[in-house]
Design a protein around this motif. Structure first.
Motif, short mmCIF file in Angstrom:
data_model
loop_
_atom_site.label_atom_id
_atom_site.label_comp_id
_atom_site.label_asym_id
_atom_site.label_seq_id
_atom_site.Cartn_x
_atom_site.Cartn_y
_atom_site.Cartn_z
N LEU A 145 27.95 21.17 5.96
CA LEU A 145 29.03 22.17 6.47
C LEU A 145 28.99 21.83 8.11
O LEU A 145 30.33 21.93 8.41
CB LEU A 145 28.11 23.64 6.52
CG LEU A 145 28.81 24.78 7.21
CD1 LEU A 145 30.19 25.00 6.26
CD2 LEU A 145 28.05 25.92 6.80
N GLY A 146 28.07 21.42 8.78
CA GLY A 146 28.35 21.07 10.13
C GLY A 146 29.26 22.29 10.86
O GLY A 146 28.62 23.26 10.83
N LEU A 151 32.42 24.91 3.55
CA LEU A 151 31.86 23.51 2.97
C LEU A 151 33.30 22.79 2.56
O LEU A 151 33.35 21.52 2.41
CB LEU A 151 31.05 23.95 2.01
CG LEU A 151 29.69 24.19 2.12
CD1 LEU A 151 29.07 25.11 0.78
CD2 LEU A 151 28.93 23.10 2.62
N ALA A 152 34.44 23.73 1.98
CA ALA A 152 35.40 22.90 1.50
C ALA A 152 36.33 22.31 2.81
O ALA A 152 37.42 21.71 2.68
CB ALA A 152 36.45 23.67 0.69
N GLY A 153 36.11 22.85 3.91
CA GLY A 153 36.87 22.57 5.26
C GLY A 153 37.29 23.74 5.88
O GLY A 153 36.43 24.61 5.98
N PHE A 179 9.74 30.30 4.51
CA PHE A 179 10.59 29.97 5.64
C PHE A 179 11.62 30.81 6.05
O PHE A 179 11.79 31.69 5.45
CB PHE A 179 10.86 28.40 5.12
CG PHE A 179 12.01 28.38 4.02
CD1 PHE A 179 13.29 28.81 4.44
CD2 PHE A 179 11.62 28.32 2.67
CE1 PHE A 179 14.26 28.81 3.34
CE2 PHE A 179 12.49 28.45 1.74
CZ PHE A 179 13.81 28.47 1.97
N SER A 180 12.19 30.59 7.17
CA SER A 180 13.12 31.37 7.80
C SER A 180 14.55 30.61 7.49
O SER A 180 14.87 29.56 7.85
CB SER A 180 13.16 31.73 9.26
OG SER A 180 14.30 32.26 9.89
N LEU A 181 15.53 31.23 6.91
CA LEU A 181 16.70 30.62 6.67
C LEU A 181 17.47 30.27 7.84
O LEU A 181 17.89 29.32 8.09
CB LEU A 181 17.49 31.41 5.61
CG LEU A 181 19.02 30.97 5.26
CD1 LEU A 181 18.62 29.84 4.15
CD2 LEU A 181 19.65 32.10 4.45
N ARG A 187 23.51 27.14 10.18
CA ARG A 187 24.90 27.09 10.04
C ARG A 187 25.16 27.46 8.73
O ARG A 187 26.20 28.35 8.62
CB ARG A 187 25.30 25.66 10.33
CG ARG A 187 25.41 25.08 11.71
CD ARG A 187 25.83 23.79 11.99
NE ARG A 187 24.79 22.67 11.34
CZ ARG A 187 24.59 21.60 11.31
NH1 ARG A 187 25.81 21.09 12.40
NH2 ARG A 187 24.17 20.92 11.05
N LEU A 188 24.48 27.17 7.73
CA LEU A 188 24.58 27.72 6.40
C LEU A 188 24.47 29.22 6.30
O LEU A 188 25.14 29.74 5.41
CB LEU A 188 23.62 27.07 5.25
CG LEU A 188 23.28 27.18 4.07
CD1 LEU A 188 24.73 26.67 3.46
CD2 LEU A 188 22.42 26.86 3.33
#
Length: 225
Positions: A145-146, A151-153, A179-181, A187-188
């Motif tokens: 994703l950055g 995700l597709a842009g 865990f913590s998302l 970013r996700l």
């Protein structure tokens, strides 16, 4: 016309299935009306077993009574059968299409598979491995994703469609994996919220609380004792 071509469109569905949700979101994105047919997976009916005799699973799209099985296959079919129904789910560029399919496969083979092991396995080394693999898969999605909005842009697309149904499952996976998302893949986590604001997603996904309840049910009924 699209209205004539999609006459008789039906979706064999199950409310919490992320794979069925993919199809519901895709149909909403393309503006294709259909009849939802909720299935009882604990007592599979004749229609489902006849429509999908190999796996007996949802989703199944019935188009004029003819079945198309498996969620990603259905998404491809919607683009090909209804090319005039915008937007196209898959990009036109071959490399971009291959890239989108790759991340859809990651969602199925990594996120869903590791999530299943998280609720199914009791405490132990195997469950710890499932947790580690889940975190690794989510971090891979986060890295992909950055700084992109999707995700597709720049626009919501096939890769987002493939992954977003699991967003409602992320809190349950995080709870089981301890865990913590937001810490593991911030970013996700932000992407999931952003996607949740889309009408197609908001109207076709259930609240994470309801999904967590369903995961608890699966763990209690089918998990290792």
């Amino acid at each position: 016309m699209a209205g004539e071509k999609n006459k008789g469109l039906q979706l064999l569905d199950f409310w919490v299935s992320p794979f069925a949700q993919r199809c519901r979101i895709a149909l909403a994105e393309k503006g294709l009306p259909y009849e939802p047919l909720e299935q009882d997976l604990s007592n599979k009916g004749e229609l489902l077993l006849r429509a999908n005799p190999v796996h007996g699973k949802v989703p199944v799209l019935l188009h004029g009574g003819r079945p198309i099985c498996e969620s990603l296959v259905i998404l491809h079919y919607l683009d090909e059968a209804f090319p005039e129904a915008a937007p196209a789910l898959l990009p036109s560029d071959p490399r971009a299409r291959a890239h989108a399919r790759f991340w859809a496969d990651i969602a199925d083979r990594k996120v869903f598979e590791c999530g299943t092991r998280l609720w199914k396995l009791k405490d132990g080394e195997a469950r710890a491995r499932a947790r580690g693999e889940m975190v690794e898969a989510l971090r891979a999605l986060d890295a992909e994703l950055g700084d992109k909005p999707y995700l597709a842009g720049e626009a919501f697309g096939f890769a987002d469609l493939a992954v977003v149904p699991f967003a409602a499952w992320f809190p349950g996976y995080a709870r089981l994996g301890e865990f913590s998302l937001e810490e593991v893949c911030p970013r996700l986590a932000a992407w999931a919220e952003r996607c949740g604001e889309r009408e197609s997603v908001a109207r076709n996904m259930h609240l994470p609380e309801k999904v967590c309840e369903f995961i608890a049910y699966l763990k209690d009924k089918y998990g290792d004792k």
